[in-house]
Design a protein around this motif. Structure first.
Motif, PDB file in Angstrom:
ATOM      1  N   LEU A 584       0.831  -1.209   0.000  1.00  0.00           N
ATOM      2  CA  LEU A 584       0.000   0.000   0.000  1.00  0.00           C
ATOM      3  C   LEU A 584       0.864   1.258   0.000  1.00  0.00           C
ATOM      4  CD1 LEU A 584      -2.846  -0.923   2.527  1.00  0.00           C
ATOM      5  CD2 LEU A 584      -2.769  -1.255   0.061  1.00  0.00           C
ATOM      6  N   VAL A 585       1.969   1.231   0.715  1.00  0.00           N
ATOM      7  CA  VAL A 585       2.844   2.414   0.768  1.00  0.00           C
ATOM      8  C   VAL A 585       3.458   2.687  -0.593  1.00  0.00           C
ATOM      9  CG1 VAL A 585       4.928   3.404   1.796  1.00  0.00           C
ATOM     10  CG2 VAL A 585       3.339   2.080   3.221  1.00  0.00           C
ATOM     11  N   TYR A 586       4.033   1.659  -1.227  1.00  0.00           N
ATOM     12  CA  TYR A 586       4.661   1.847  -2.533  1.00  0.00           C
ATOM     13  C   TYR A 586       3.628   2.200  -3.603  1.00  0.00           C
ATOM     14  CZ  TYR A 586       9.276   0.184  -1.044  1.00  0.00           C
ATOM     15  OH  TYR A 586      10.506   0.067  -0.442  1.00  0.00           O
ATOM     16  N   ALA A 587       2.370   1.761  -3.390  1.00  0.00           N
ATOM     17  CA  ALA A 587       1.306   2.070  -4.358  1.00  0.00           C
ATOM     18  C   ALA A 587       0.672   3.429  -4.078  1.00  0.00           C
ATOM     19  CB  ALA A 587       0.242   0.975  -4.318  1.00  0.00           C
ATOM     20  N   ASP A 588       1.227   4.188  -3.145  1.00  0.00           N
ATOM     21  CA  ASP A 588       0.737   5.531  -2.792  1.00  0.00           C
ATOM     22  C   ASP A 588      -0.707   5.525  -2.302  1.00  0.00           C
ATOM     23  OD1 ASP A 588       3.102   6.857  -3.202  1.00  0.00           O
ATOM     24  OD2 ASP A 588       2.683   7.335  -5.290  1.00  0.00           O
ATOM     25  N   ARG A 589      -1.117   4.460  -1.599  1.00  0.00           N
ATOM     26  CA  ARG A 589      -2.426   4.442  -0.940  1.00  0.00           C
ATOM     27  C   ARG A 589      -2.222   4.973   0.477  1.00  0.00           C
ATOM     28  NH1 ARG A 589      -3.133   3.639  -5.577  1.00  0.00           N
ATOM     29  NH2 ARG A 589      -4.743   2.315  -6.524  1.00  0.00           N
ATOM     30  N   HIS A 590      -1.936   6.270   0.520  1.00  0.00           N
ATOM     31  CA  HIS A 590      -1.447   6.854   1.771  1.00  0.00           C
ATOM     32  C   HIS A 590      -2.474   6.831   2.893  1.00  0.00           C
ATOM     33  CE1 HIS A 590       1.137   9.199  -1.294  1.00  0.00           C
ATOM     34  NE2 HIS A 590       1.764   8.103  -0.915  1.00  0.00           N
ATOM     35  N   ALA A 591      -3.709   7.155   2.592  1.00  0.00           N
ATOM     36  CA  ALA A 591      -4.730   7.219   3.655  1.00  0.00           C
ATOM     37  C   ALA A 591      -4.956   5.839   4.266  1.00  0.00           C
ATOM     38  CB  ALA A 591      -6.037   7.777   3.098  1.00  0.00           C
ATOM     39  N   THR A 592      -5.137   4.822   3.414  1.00  0.00           N
ATOM     40  CA  THR A 592      -5.362   3.467   3.918  1.00  0.00           C
ATOM     41  C   THR A 592      -4.134   2.953   4.647  1.00  0.00           C
ATOM     42  OG1 THR A 592      -6.799   3.054   2.026  1.00  0.00           O
ATOM     43  CG2 THR A 592      -6.050   1.144   3.263  1.00  0.00           C
ATOM     44  N   ALA A 593      -2.965   3.191   4.068  1.00  0.00           N
ATOM     45  CA  ALA A 593      -1.731   2.730   4.704  1.00  0.00           C
ATOM     46  C   ALA A 593      -1.527   3.395   6.060  1.00  0.00           C
ATOM     47  CB  ALA A 593      -0.533   3.013   3.793  1.00  0.00           C
ATOM     48  N   ASP A 598      -0.962   3.178  11.789  1.00  0.00           N
ATOM     49  CA  ASP A 598      -1.210   3.731  13.120  1.00  0.00           C
ATOM     50  C   ASP A 598      -1.819   2.689  14.039  1.00  0.00           C
ATOM     51  OD1 ASP A 598      -0.195   6.119  12.287  1.00  0.00           O
ATOM     52  OD2 ASP A 598      -2.130   7.121  12.027  1.00  0.00           O
ATOM     53  N   ARG A 599      -2.716   1.881  13.486  1.00  0.00           N
ATOM     54  CA  ARG A 599      -3.342   0.831  14.293  1.00  0.00           C
ATOM     55  C   ARG A 599      -2.303  -0.190  14.749  1.00  0.00           C
ATOM     56  NH1 ARG A 599      -8.111  -1.982  11.216  1.00  0.00           N
ATOM     57  NH2 ARG A 599      -8.711   0.224  11.098  1.00  0.00           N
ATOM     58  N   TYR A 615       9.640  -1.552  13.007  1.00  0.00           N
ATOM     59  CA  TYR A 615       9.362  -1.798  11.588  1.00  0.00           C
ATOM     60  C   TYR A 615       8.177  -0.970  11.100  1.00  0.00           C
ATOM     61  CZ  TYR A 615      12.254  -5.958  12.465  1.00  0.00           C
ATOM     62  OH  TYR A 615      13.259  -6.808  12.810  1.00  0.00           O
ATOM     63  N   PHE A 616       7.134  -0.887  11.913  1.00  0.00           N
ATOM     64  CA  PHE A 616       5.949  -0.133  11.500  1.00  0.00           C
ATOM     65  C   PHE A 616       6.188   1.374  11.581  1.00  0.00           C
ATOM     66  CE2 PHE A 616       3.726  -4.174  12.784  1.00  0.00           C
ATOM     67  CZ  PHE A 616       3.454  -4.552  11.484  1.00  0.00           C
ATOM     68  N   CYS A 617       7.053   1.803  12.486  1.00  0.00           N
ATOM     69  CA  CYS A 617       7.404   3.229  12.533  1.00  0.00           C
ATOM     70  C   CYS A 617       8.159   3.646  11.278  1.00  0.00           C
ATOM     71  CB  CYS A 617       8.258   3.526  13.779  1.00  0.00           C
ATOM     72  SG  CYS A 617       7.311   3.679  15.303  1.00  0.00           S
TER      73      CYS A 617
END
Length: 937
Positions: A584-593, A598-599, A615-617
């Motif tokens: 999702l990050v590489y696909a620029d799905r920023h809001a969903t990612a 954060d969760r 890793y998540f940070c």
């Protein structure tokens, strides 16, 4: 209640010493252990003595129950000397029939009767026997014979009794259940009774506040209550003269614990053994299990449980106070405690109890003698359950004990690998030595294949590629023998992960999965009836590989989202979840990612899983960098390195360092970026995808600090690696745009244009951050009159895709383009918009360069520096919104569309704004009105 006890005393006195009634007077005081039976008996005897009544006392004892006439002997000792001639003599017990009196015992019974008649002829007599349930059988027969035949009203009998088992029970019941016997049952105190007692000790206010708590801990047991109160007094005498608030709340101390032991010990050895067994198991909910543990009949166990409940030690099969359980466990000798724990563990294991309950007993002692086979399996089962419940310390203790007990080498290696996997998400540094020790067994095939896969992942992170490849060879052989199994799926997922992350190693090349580079993939293909859904592990890594190698793929994005929605984060799924989120990050799905990230950050932080949190940070920092939130990038990347130091990242350290260097460079903090680049990094880092981010960040820093040729070298190196590894897509890194910017500073417009056009072709027609950035750079290679159109197009694309830092740069270039064409008003509007975005993103260097732009109006400068703020405070909310958008360069039509109002309303608002802040035209609007254009644009 205490008042009720006073009423019982009065009733006994009336029965025993007042009025007239045919036959002897008999009263029975019963109740649980320590319920106050003895105290009430003494009160009655004291009253009798005060009234001139002769008292014949006796105390029965369990230790003397086997001695004939022990109680009768005590009664005779209270008589005048001339009447003691009939007392029992040694040797008589040998003649008696254990089932009843015989001819030899009959004279003694008759003598005791005559003695009672003679005594009562002189004065009233009270026979008082404490704990009559322990009286010997011959004494009970004599007592029953004498009471039944003595018709004198001067004879009274009062006894206290608890529960009774054994041969004397029948005779005692015959004696105590005659007609008109007075029975007094002493129950534990109620909450109201406890409150009455506390009032005498603590006062009315504190008693009312704490009575329920005292009753909860003691069940109303007087002895336990006294223990709590004595502990309170002991604390106060050692503490300050003025006790702090709350010191009257019940706190179990040594005296309370001793009172609890006294309650248990008074019930006898069998009762005490039951209490110890309950303390060991933690509850009495399973009487059969408890009976087998302590080797006491179930009937006796039930009686003891009932008694412990009645006395206030237990409630609902559990201890009212943990302090009681602790003192009972401490009361067991070490040589008793170990075997009991071992037996409890075996019984629980045989019954299929919770493995963690079984392990609790095994961990409490070292197994004596030869270790039984079931112990290792029980500990391994408990470790699995403890890991699932995030009880890592317990899991490690189980695995370490199992490791000490196992004699099988392969089993020992499996346990070591499980320890690594269990603790890696929490503290990789603590497991590095253990992981390194497993490298040899994993490479040689001694370590079982399922446990080899986590070891392979760890070795890859450490950069030990030769050993990782050898271990993978062993896994491949095992998987080939069991196609379609979980092991086979795990191997395929590892192959996909290698091809997208570690593709630059000859040792690993045989294991790279290149199959999906030409295939369309299974994202939306319907399954036939005989097909099963693909494993989430394969789906996640296939989606990541697709986006990295081909760019944004909607099917891959949807597949990654399904994985995140269906897979729960655990030790075995952490790489799967991480891969899906990276997609999702590489696909620029920023809001969903961002939502998922954060969760997961919150969840791993609560669990204390420092490595997972790190890793998540880093992913959160990556998101922030791609959308242009530079301060957030620094914050999350620094937290990642705080949670997991650089040594713990191994060859993947390029990711957090790359995020930090990139952000500091964009912010203009070049010294901070240089300091990060000066830190040593492993050479193997440059041979994986995470190292690409470091290399790209270093190139950006070199470009920003005037070392264009070094920057160009690094950008080209990025491109070459990405092409060789099959990862050359716009989603991975925009190395062409970095190289194009570098050529622009070197005067190579043609080369820059060619690279920008290549990037545009790869990006396609969709609105994306990469396309917007490429349009901005392409505009710089065009003549002045062509730049504005390209830059406006870039701004529109970036506005739609959410690349705020790139949009600020595009607006700054657009302002400069308008300025070069002589359109100063539009230039100032674009400058204001760029400045607001730069400030919002944290791009301090860009912000400073925009602030040096001339042609600001005096009023806008005053507004920006906080002067003449009274005029702005007069603006309504609607006027402020319209003014802020107008100051940022939006037309009246655009403002009307954004705020869902008419163009006429916009014009009216602006007219009032001009009048209130004393300006005459739109270009004089200040750029710092209180409205965040970055989020409304």
């Amino acid at each position: 209640m205490l008042v009720e006890r006073d009423q019982e005393i009065a009733r006994l006195n009336r029965l025993l010493f007042e009025g007239a009634r045919e036959g002897s007077r008999l009263a029975v005081i019963s109740g649980a252990v320590t319920s106050g039976k003895t105290a009430l008996l003494h009160t009655v005897t004291d009253t009798a003595g005060g009234r001139g009544v002769r008292v014949l006392p006796a105390v029965a004892s369990a230790s003397e129950q086997k001695f004939p006439y022990a109680v009768l002997e005590q009664l005779y000792q209270g008589m005048p000397a001339h009447l003691q001639r009939s007392r029992p003599r040694p040797g008589l017990e040998a003649l008696r029939d254990p089932n009843g009196p015989d001819q030899a015992e009959l004279p003694l019974l008759q003598d005791f009767h005559r003695t009672l008649d003679e005594l009562t002829g002189d004065a009233p007599v009270l026979i008082a026997i404490d704990d009559v349930q322990f009286a010997d059988l011959p004494s009970l027969r004599c007592l029953a014979y004498g009471i039944r035949r003595c018709r004198s009203e001067a004879l009274s009998v009062v006894v206290s009794r608890g529960s009774l088992t054994g041969p004397a029970a029948t005779t005692l019941d015959e004696l105590l259940h005659e007609p008109k016997v007075c029975h007094v049952r002493l129950a534990p105190l109620t909450v109201a009774g406890v409150s009455t007692l506390l009032t005498e000790e603590l006062g009315t206010e504190e008693a009312g506040r704490h009575a329920a708590a005292y009753h909860e801990m003691t069940g109303g047991n007087l002895l336990l209550l006294r223990g709590l109160l004595d502990d309170r007094f002991s604390r106060l005498t050692r503490g300050p003269l003025d006790p702090a608030p709350g010191t009257d709340a019940p706190v179990a101390g040594e005296l309370f614990r001793q009172a609890a032991l006294s309650c248990v010990y008074r019930g006898g050895p069998a009762h005490r053994r039951v209490a110890h067994g309950i303390a060991l198991l933690g509850d009495a909910t399973s009487v059969p299990l408890l009976s087998r543990l302590i080797e006491v009949e179930e009937r006796l166990v039930r009686q003891s449980v009932a008694l412990l409940t009645e006395v206030g030690i237990l409630h609902g099969g559990r201890f009212r106070s943990d302090a009681v359980r602790t003192v009972l466990l401490d009361d067991l000798e070490p040589h008793e405690l170990g075997p009991l724990h071992h037996r409890a563990a075996r019984l629980l294991y045989e019954e299929g109890a919770d493995p963690i309950d079984v392990a609790r007993h095994l961990l409490s002692h070292e197994a004596p003698g030869p270790v039984e086979e079931w112990i290792t399996q029980a500990l391994c089962d408990a470790a699995v359950h403890a890991i699932a419940a995030d009880r890592r310390e317990l899991a490690m203790n189980c695995l370490q004990m199992a490791d000490r007990y196992t004699t099988d080498e392969r089993e020992a290696l499996r346990l070591q690998a499980t320890m690594v996997q269990a603790m890696w998400p929490f503290n990789p540094l603590s497991q590095m030595r253990r992981l390194q020790s497993l490298a040899g067994p994993a490479s040689s095939g001694l370590l079982p294949a399922p446990e080899t896969i986590p070891v392979v992942i760890g070795l890859l992170g450490l950069g030990r590629m030769d050993e990782a490849a050898a271990a993978l060879e062993q896994v491949s052989r095992a998987a080939a023998e069991h196609p379609g199994t979980e092991l086979d799926t795990g191997l395929r997922a590892i192959r996909l992960a290698l091809s997208s992350t570690y593709p630059d190693h000859p040792e690993l090349r045989p294991f790279l999965d290149r199959e999906d580079e030409e295939a369309d993939g299974p994202w939306d293909a319907p399954l036939s009836p005989d097909q099963t859904p693909e494993s989430p592990h394969l789906t996640a890594f296939r989606a990541l590989r697709t986006v990295l190698s081909r760019g944004v793929d909607e099917r891959a994005v949807r597949a990654a989202e399904r994985v995140l929605e269906t897979v729960r984060l655990s030790d075995r799924t952490m790489l799967t979840v991480h891969a899906a989120l990276q997609t999702l990050v590489y696909a620029d799905r920023h809001a969903t990612a961002t939502t998922w990230c954060d969760r997961l950050i919150e969840g791993t932080s609560e669990r204390g899983a420092k490595a997972l949190l790190a890793y998540f940070c880093v992913l959160r920092a990556h998101i922030a960098l791609r959308v242009g939130r530079l301060r957030d990038t620094v914050r999350y990347a620094e937290r990642a390195l705080e949670e997991l130091p650089a040594r713990g990242w191994g060859v993947t350290v390029g990711m957090p360092l790359g995020m930090l260097i990139n952000a500091h460079t964009a912010m203009g903090n070049h010294d901070a970026a240089a300091e990060l680049l000066a830190r040593p990094v492993p050479d193997e880092m440059y041979r994986n995808r995470f190292g690409l981010h470091y290399l790209y960040a270093r190139a950006r820093h070199q470009l920003a600090t005037g070392r264009q040729h070094a920057a160009l070298t690094d950008f080209r190196a990025c491109g070459e690696k990405m092409a060789d590894w099959g990862l050359d897509s716009p989603a991975t890194l925009t190395w062409r745009l970095g190289a194009a910017e570098t050529w622009l500073t070197l005067g190579g417009q043609e080369r820059a244009a060619r690279l920008a056009e290549e990037q545009l072709e790869l990006a396609g027609e969709s609105s994306s951050r990469t396309r917007g950035a490429a349009l901005r750079i392409l505009a710089a290679t065009r003549p002045r009159h062509e730049r504005v159109a390209l830059l406006q197009q870039a701004v529109g694309v970036l506005q739609a895709s959410g690349g705020w830092y790139e949009m600020a740069r595009a607006l700054a270039d657009l302002a400069e383009a308008h300025k070069q064409l002589g359109d100063l008003d539009t230039s100032r509007l674009m400058t204001r918009r760029a400045l607001r975005l730069a400030d919002s993103c944290g791009a301090e260097e860009l912000s400073r360069s925009l602030q040096r732009t001339p042609a600001r109006s005096a009023l806008s400068e005053a507004a920006r520096t906080g002067e003449d703020t009274a005029a702005f405070s007069e603006l309504s909310d609607a006027e402020s919104r319209v003014a802020a958008l107008a100051a940022s360069g939006y037309t009246n039509r655009e403002i009307a569309a954004k705020l869902f109002i008419t163009i006429s309303t916009v014009e009216q608002h602006l007219t009032r704004v001009y009048r209130k802040i004393n300006i005459s035209q739109r270009r004089e609007l200040p750029a710092s009105l209180d409205f965040d254009v970055a989020y409304t644009a």
